[in-house]
Design an enzyme around this catalytic site. Structure first.
Site, PDB file in Angstrom:
ATOM      1  N   GLU A  86       0.788  -1.223   0.000  1.00 58.46           N
ATOM      2  CA  GLU A  86       0.000   0.000   0.000  1.00 58.46           C
ATOM      3  C   GLU A  86       0.824   1.278   0.000  1.00 58.46           C
ATOM      4  O   GLU A  86       0.377   2.296  -0.530  1.00 58.46           O
ATOM      5  CB  GLU A  86      -0.932   0.005   1.232  1.00 58.46           C
ATOM      6  CG  GLU A  86      -1.952  -1.115   1.250  1.00 58.46           C
ATOM      7  CD  GLU A  86      -2.926  -1.044   0.089  1.00 58.46           C
ATOM      8  OE1 GLU A  86      -3.313   0.084  -0.293  1.00 58.46           O
ATOM      9  OE2 GLU A  86      -3.294  -2.101  -0.463  1.00 58.46           O
ATOM     10  N   SER A 491     -49.112 -25.214  43.466  1.00 59.51           N
ATOM     11  CA  SER A 491     -48.722 -25.307  44.878  1.00 59.51           C
ATOM     12  C   SER A 491     -47.411 -24.597  45.184  1.00 59.51           C
ATOM     13  O   SER A 491     -46.997 -24.555  46.346  1.00 59.51           O
ATOM     14  CB  SER A 491     -48.626 -26.772  45.301  1.00 59.51           C
ATOM     15  OG  SER A 491     -49.904 -27.366  45.281  1.00 59.51           O
TER      16      SER A 491
END
Length: 870
Positions: A86, A491
């Site tokens: 690059e 319950s």
């Protein structure tokens, strides 16, 4: 010389005019140039990561995948690959490479096209942060000026580090750290030279040159990068050839999930969005640590899934998902009868029918799987064995132990006959689901459970969530039943009802009449008759025994005695919304609808001495650098005695302006007394440990007796719960340092969990667990049979190695010896008596009279109960 002076003058004038033009251009576009000062404190968009308490990655949230790396943590060959490809003169130019510009200009003159760029790494950074990728002269000019500003502000290393973390590299990977993970499933330091070169070749065209979308183009680009590295002297010829010819293995990898807990991850994600907003939560790089240890979460998920399979399999096999092909019938001519009769004959081995292996692979690749279930196709059926084909597993033989459970499902309460051969279950071409049974260590036929389940486990001292499961599979249903499903509790409501009775002066020895209730309702013209299950009524019974046996009519009588308004007010102390509780006597039997998390939170108050701790599931939030931004500081249950406070001080941290400092403990509000919590827990212990002596005919079982049989601990307490028609089943209990609630039911509230008939195969397979756990249960389903096994499986694993923890007996609790039948004082020390706890002042004052005394030994066999129902 006559030409030199004019040329020199022309050059000077042109240069001067160029400088003036450049300056004019700069001042012209200067208002449009962004400030680059923000790069000094830039915050890269980094996804949120969620970890377990012990640091295992659970999930990652955010569109952009980024793993920020410091320059020193990026391998040198990768830096060289980017520089060579690059910007080979990166450390020499001031942000703009004049040679690169000249090369691009010559290419334009020669070709007439803008085919080559002159962008340096600094200019690319400028474009990535402030501009677009549009090929336009004005964008290029702005890019140049911004790059010059950046070079003045940042060092070369700072620029390179920003670039390598910011750059887009395809498949939502931003930066080299994320690219290494996405394409190769590695960290940047684990990459080899070929893989580094592959990543370095991506900036030119990340969508087209990545190894997933276009492997061949990516391989060619890799060679270009390696050639540039060779030209720049970063690698030698041998290294070039070896890397250039390396196998191309790039494929898409997700985040390295170490603990799959999607329901928990989703809860944390939604909480973070509520705190910070969606954009910040997904991009600010938060590292969120849950309160859940990975070991407990894994145990919870396995317990819920195994329990649902146990329930599902004892109710029968619903058949293959599809029949992909039919085996052609064999035709054999019977000459004596002169007709064509269809008879089964062996087919030639070389005769092919059905699908090819590639066809099966293509089909299975499109089918969704829900771990541990895998889609498969039956390829062969023998007498008591089948062969199946599964993707990534190949051909698997499943023997009779993995098949024999599969009697036909008819209804939720009816099953067909047990299979005798494999052909009674499936045939070749059947699309089925299979799973690996970790307990039997073999593959077996399976199916996605119809019923759903949930589990919540909390630390009763501070409310920290230690495990949470919202269903069988988040990917099949995102509905979190642990936090969102309000279901009738049956319950499971009774411990809170009994706690209200203790508040009104009742004791564990108070006698209540366990007798049928018939109440005429003038408005409806019918009588309300709450029933025990089984329908056995013992007459006068102690309150401790009544809760242990889950006596429904006793619960109704307690509600009537305490008063409905007082019961509702007392239940509100446990965090239950009083406006959502039914205002009738059915409340005593569990007609209220609550989530498993709400129930578990209520049980923690009983378990910690009466303190209303609040559930929380985020331990702390760190930034991407590991610095703590927020630390949980929950209100905790106060120590039992003031003298213990110093030993129970919590080392909590608060964060202010980046500074950490200790916080004193925050104590949760006390909503019931320690004495009340202690006695209620004692009654819940009775549901598990039962009481009496078998030899003296005083023995009886509570509804949670299986926990006692299967767990060798003495600090457990719990309560089952079953609603009418067994549409919801529960078990809530505590032990060690945990409070846990489990629930099982159908998402379709019209369906009942039903009942099962005898399956001799399952009984033979698990003779020691018959009617304790697993598939061997027979009869009506209830909380003890459906929900409790998941609780036991989880708690057995979660409490392994955890010391037994008994609650400290609070002050003003006394013990006296009472008569088992009447609850009065007694001087007997035999099987007819026992020591009982009382709040001082509520203990009995009368001794049992000889006329009242009953010796159970003379009454015949004891009654054993193990069911409860609303």
């Amino acid at each position: 010389m006559k030409y030199v002076k004019p040329l020199a003058l022309t050059f000077i004038i042109c240069s001067f005019l160029s400088v003036i033009a450049l300056a004019a251009l700069y001042f012209y576009i200067r208002p449009e140039l962004p400030s680059v000062a923000m790069l000094k404190d830039v915050r890269l968009q980094t996804p949120m990561k969620v970890y377990s308490r012990d640091g295992l990655l659970i999930s990652q949230f955010g569109v952009k995948r980024r793993i920020p790396l410091e320059l020193k943590n990026i391998p040198e060959p990768m830096l060289q690959a980017f520089l060579a490809t690059e910007d080979s003169r990166f450390y020499d130019h001031p942000g703009v490479d004049i040679i690169g510009v000249a090369r691009a200009f010559m290419n334009l003159v020669l070709t007439g096209e803008k085919g080559q760029g002159a962008s340096t790494i600094t200019m690319q950074l400028a474009r990535n942060f402030f501009l677009t990728r549009e090929k336009a002269w004005m964008r290029k000019i702005k890019e140049t000026f911004i790059a010059l500003h950046i070079e003045q502000l940042l060092s070369k290393d700072e620029i390179l580090e920003l670039y390598l973390n910011k750059i887009e590299l395809g498949h939502r990977a931003f930066g080299v750290g994320a690219a290494a993970q996405v394409y190769f499933g590695k960290t940047a330091t684990e990459l080899n030279l070929a893989e580094m070169a592959t990543i370095a070749g991506l900036p030119k065209a990340p969508s087209n040159l990545n190894p997933i979308s276009n492997p061949q183009a990516s391989k060619e680009r890799r060679r270009v990068v390696l050639a540039r590295m060779l030209d720049e002297g970063y690698i030698n010829r041998d290294e070039f050839l070896q890397a250039a010819e390396a196998d191309f293995t790039g494929e898409k990898h997700g985040a390295e999930i170490q603990l799959h807990a999607p329901y928990l991850a989703d809860m944390i994600y939604m909480e973070m969005i509520n705190r910070y907003g969606k954009e910040e939560a997904e991009t600010a790089g938060y590292q969120v640590y849950a309160t859940v240890p990975s070991t407990l979460q894994t145990a919870a998920q396995q317990a819920v899934k195994r329990n649902l399979h146990d329930y599902d399999e004892r109710h029968g096999y619903r058949g293959p998902l599809a029949q992909l092909w039919e085996a052609p019938p064999a035709i054999q001519k019977d000459d004596e009868k002169n007709d064509q009769s269809l008879v089964e004959v062996p087919r030639p081995e070389d005769e092919q029918y059905g699908w090819t292996e590639q066809q099966m692979k293509d089909f299975l690749a499109e089918q969704q799987s829900f771990a541990p279930l895998l889609p498969a196709i039956v390829t062969e059926v023998k007498d008591k064995q089948i062969s199946v084909f599964a993707l990534d597993q190949g051909y698997i033989d499943i023997n009779w132990d993995g098949l024999a459970w599969a009697r036909p499902f008819i209804t939720d309460s009816k099953q067909g006959s047990e299979p005798q051969e494999a052909k009674d279950i499936v045939s070749p071409g059947a699309h089925i689901m299979i799973r690996f049974n970790t307990e039997s260590e073999q593959w077996q036929l399976s199916q996605f459970p119809d019923a759903s389940g949930a589990l919540v486990s909390l630390d009763p001292q501070n409310g920290a969530v230690r495990a949470i499961v919202g269903g069988y599979s988040f990917y099949q249903s995102q509905f979190n039943r642990a936090t969102q499903a309000k279901r009738q509790v049956g319950s499971n409501i009774k411990p809170f009802i009994y706690s209200a009775a203790i508040n009104k002066g009742y004791s564990l020895a108070t006698i209540i009449n366990d007798a049928p209730i018939n109440q005429w309702d003038r408005s409806s013209g019918i009588a309300w008759r709450p029933k025990n299950s089984p329908e056995i009524y013992d007459g006068p019974i102690r309150m401790r025994v009544a809760l242990g046996r889950s006596k429904n009519v006793v619960s109704v009588r307690l509600l009537r005695s305490v008063g409905l308004d007082d019961i509702v007010a007392h239940l509100a102390n446990f965090g239950f919304n009083p406006h959502e509780l039914p205002r009738d006597e059915s409340l005593a039997l569990g007609s209220a609808s609550l989530t498993p998390l709400e129930v578990a939170r209520g049980i923690t108050i009983i378990g910690n001495g009466g303190y209303a701790v609040e559930p929380y599931f985020i331990e702390r939030v760190d930034n991407e650098m590991g610095e703590t931004l927020w630390q949980a500081n929950p209100a905790v249950a106060a120590p039992a005695f003031a003298s213990q406070q110093e030993n129970n001080e919590l080392d909590l941290l608060a964060i202010s302006d980046g500074r950490k400092f200790s916080l004193p403990p925050l104590y949760a509000p006390q909503v019931i007394s320690r004495q009340n919590a202690f006695l209620t827990r004692e009654m819940m212990r009775t549901a598990i440990y039962s009481g009496g002596s078998w030899s003296k005919n005083t023995y009886w079982q509570g509804t949670g007796w299986r926990a006692n049989n299967l767990m060798s601990r003495d600090d457990l307490a719990g309560k089952t719960g079953t609603t009418n028609d067994a549409k919801d089943t529960w078990f809530s209990g505590m032990g060690g340092n945990l409070v846990t609630t489990t629930w099982v039911g159908f998402d379709d509230m019209n369906r009942s969990l039903g009942r099962t008939s005898r399956n001799q195969y399952l009984i033979n397979k698990n003779p020691q667990q018959f009617n304790w756990m697993g598939n061997a249960m027979v009869g009506a389903e209830d909380g003890a049979r459906v929900a409790q096994p998941a609780w036991i499986r989880f708690m057995r694993q979660a409490l392994e190695g955890v010391p037994e923890q008994y609650p400290t007996v609070p002050e003003d609790i006394v013990t006296v010896r009472i008569d088992r039948t009447t609850g009065k004082l007694t001087q007997r020390t035999d099987h007819t008596s026992k020591f009982e706890y009382f709040i001082r002042g509520t203990e009995p004052t009368q001794y049992v009279d000889d006329s009242e005394f009953v010796d159970p030994f003379d009454q015949g066999q004891p009654v054993i109960q193990n069911e409860d129902i609303f």
